[in-house]
Design an enzyme around this catalytic site. Sequence first.
Site, mmCIF file in Angstrom:
data_model
loop_
_atom_site.group_PDB
_atom_site.id
_atom_site.type_symbol
_atom_site.label_atom_id
_atom_site.label_comp_id
_atom_site.label_asym_id
_atom_site.label_seq_id
_atom_site.Cartn_x
_atom_site.Cartn_y
_atom_site.Cartn_z
ATOM 1 N N CYS A 112 0.815 -1.231 0.000
ATOM 2 C CA CYS A 112 0.000 0.000 0.000
ATOM 3 C C CYS A 112 0.846 1.277 0.000
ATOM 4 C CB CYS A 112 -0.953 0.006 1.180
ATOM 5 S SG CYS A 112 -2.117 -1.367 1.157
ATOM 6 N N HIS A 254 -3.201 7.227 2.020
ATOM 7 C CA HIS A 254 -3.599 5.912 1.501
ATOM 8 C C HIS A 254 -4.979 5.582 2.071
ATOM 9 C CE1 HIS A 254 -4.033 1.765 0.846
ATOM 10 N NE2 HIS A 254 -3.704 1.402 2.071
ATOM 11 N N ASN A 284 -10.076 -0.045 -0.449
ATOM 12 C CA ASN A 284 -8.615 0.073 -0.360
ATOM 13 C C ASN A 284 -8.018 -0.541 -1.628
ATOM 14 O OD1 ASN A 284 -5.893 -0.378 0.097
ATOM 15 N ND2 ASN A 284 -6.145 -0.972 2.239
HETATM 16 N N1 COA Z 1 -18.092 -8.087 9.073
HETATM 17 C C1 COA Z 1 -18.588 -8.243 10.316
HETATM 18 N N2 COA Z 1 -17.818 -8.437 11.383
HETATM 19 C C2 COA Z 1 -16.499 -8.483 11.187
HETATM 20 C C3 COA Z 1 -15.897 -8.334 9.923
HETATM 21 C C4 COA Z 1 -16.774 -8.144 8.839
HETATM 22 N N3 COA Z 1 -16.318 -7.974 7.578
HETATM 23 N N4 COA Z 1 -14.571 -8.415 10.045
HETATM 24 C C5 COA Z 1 -14.321 -8.610 11.347
HETATM 25 N N5 COA Z 1 -15.484 -8.651 12.031
HETATM 26 C C6 COA Z 1 -15.690 -8.849 13.467
HETATM 27 C C7 COA Z 1 -14.528 -9.517 14.145
HETATM 28 O O1 COA Z 1 -14.629 -10.921 14.027
HETATM 29 C C8 COA Z 1 -14.691 -9.058 15.578
HETATM 30 O O2 COA Z 1 -15.670 -9.825 16.197
HETATM 31 P P1 COA Z 1 -15.535 -10.213 17.749
HETATM 32 O O3 COA Z 1 -15.523 -8.919 18.498
HETATM 33 O O4 COA Z 1 -16.739 -11.045 17.991
HETATM 34 O O5 COA Z 1 -14.235 -10.956 17.856
HETATM 35 C C9 COA Z 1 -15.241 -7.631 15.413
HETATM 36 O O6 COA Z 1 -15.788 -7.564 14.091
HETATM 37 C C10 COA Z 1 -14.195 -6.567 15.574
HETATM 38 O O7 COA Z 1 -13.054 -6.965 14.809
HETATM 39 P P2 COA Z 1 -11.756 -6.103 14.763
HETATM 40 O O8 COA Z 1 -10.734 -6.790 13.921
HETATM 41 O O9 COA Z 1 -11.400 -5.716 16.165
HETATM 42 O O10 COA Z 1 -12.337 -4.837 13.995
HETATM 43 P P3 COA Z 1 -11.643 -3.481 13.698
HETATM 44 O O11 COA Z 1 -12.472 -2.400 14.241
HETATM 45 O O12 COA Z 1 -10.179 -3.506 14.018
HETATM 46 O O13 COA Z 1 -11.773 -3.412 12.104
HETATM 47 C C11 COA Z 1 -10.433 -3.721 10.141
HETATM 48 C C12 COA Z 1 -11.167 -4.396 11.300
HETATM 49 C C13 COA Z 1 -9.768 -4.791 9.305
HETATM 50 C C14 COA Z 1 -11.458 -2.969 9.319
HETATM 51 C C15 COA Z 1 -9.384 -2.734 10.710
HETATM 52 O O14 COA Z 1 -8.590 -3.380 11.661
HETATM 53 C C16 COA Z 1 -8.524 -2.123 9.640
HETATM 54 O O15 COA Z 1 -8.975 -1.322 8.854
HETATM 55 N N6 COA Z 1 -7.216 -2.458 9.605
HETATM 56 C C17 COA Z 1 -6.285 -1.933 8.606
HETATM 57 C C18 COA Z 1 -6.673 -2.460 7.303
HETATM 58 C C19 COA Z 1 -5.907 -1.986 6.082
HETATM 59 O O16 COA Z 1 -6.392 -1.234 5.333
HETATM 60 N N7 COA Z 1 -4.725 -2.501 5.838
HETATM 61 C C20 COA Z 1 -4.053 -2.305 4.585
HETATM 62 C C21 COA Z 1 -2.721 -1.719 4.677
HETATM 63 S S1 COA Z 1 -2.719 -0.221 5.555
#
Ligand code: COA
Length: 333
Positions: A112, A254, A284
């Site tokens: 990214c 990004h 993304n």
């Molecule tokens: N739909 C519904 N629930 C989902 C889900 C989805 N697509 N993906 C994860 N969950 C659930 C998880 O299982 C978790 O459930 P639990 O509390 O029962 O365990 C809950 O939602 C929270 O998950 P978590 O991983 O803590 O969510 P988050 O707020 O951190 O969001 C991302 C997850 C991936 C959106 C976030 O971490 C993120 O944006 N990370 C960076 C991603 C990125 O763009 N990376 C690329 C390079 S920078």
Amino acid sequence: MNRAAVIAGVGGFVPPRVVTNDELAQRLDTSDTWIRSRTGIAQRHVVEPGTTTSDLAAEAGRRALKNAGADGADLVIVATTTPDRPCPATAPTVATRIGLTDVPAYDVAAVCSGFVYALQAGTAAVTSGFAERVLVIGAESFSTILDPSDRTTSVIFGDGAGAVLLRAGEHDEPGAVRDVHLGSDGAMADLITVRGGGAEERSRGEVPRQEDRYFRMEGKSVFFAAVRRMAESSRTVLARTGWEVADVDRLVGHQANTRILHAVAEQLGLPPERAVLNIDRVGNTSAASIPLALADAMADGLLRAGDRVLLTAFGGGATWGSATLTWPDLPVG
Ligand code: COA
């Protein structure tokens, strides 16, 4: 350094097929409400079978050349995580398809952060006198490496391409790239990875496993590292340029997650409305994300000539980087 690299044209392209959150919710345990509230994404574009990264990259490159009113470039750099093949690089294919035969062309792999890395390489090529015009492209068909059963990645990533044409110019003219800062930390390689398909897997002599061909991400760890590194890198590049945070008219980060971009703005002390967002429409798009956001911001009238722009990115590797530039006077369309 006597001469600067100046943005002469911008182009963006997304494949026509749109996948909405509701469509994903039909096959994954997720919902439009969860995706919008946790990421800011409403839809993403994906390639049809048979369309690859070079198709998207060539179209974005053509559009950047057209926008610049230029008939060519003498170097092509393609930042991508999803090259058409592991070997050879995708950039020579892209250059040839644009009609740029015999020019140097190479890929940059920084996930990214790829576009900021490629922008640094393109800028250095211009300022050193190696090239007069450099086409810097970020392009991804990211949907081709996603595990369709993994809701944590399938909802986030999309396909697309963006490009800028750099030309030789003056430091004080609108469009000049001012400074670039880059960094990496290989200890974080496992946070964002495709484990299989490379020398590591082959050297073990094991039978390749399908699950290792898919992209994997530790979302939560990436979230915090992305905010920290983008904010730090932004401060570093602003200090090098001699700009205060308040001087920044537009933050084009990004498009990883709306919450990440707002957290970066908050850590910098920048009003969140200065952050350009198109993640709602494209998701993304990894290395394509920043140039695609620039193209969309131009189309939306959010970038005016002379605006002081801060670019910042974080990606697999881990890698990160930021750049400062003033916005040029370019035709929209
Ligand atoms: N739909 C519904 N629930 C989902 C889900 C989805 N697509 N993906 C994860 N969950 C659930 C998880 O299982 C978790 O459930 P639990 O509390 O029962 O365990 C809950 O939602 C929270 O998950 P978590 O991983 O803590 O969510 P988050 O707020 O951190 O969001 C991302 C997850 C991936 C959106 C976030 O971490 C993120 O944006 N990370 C960076 C991603 C990125 O763009 N990376 C690329 C390079 S920078």
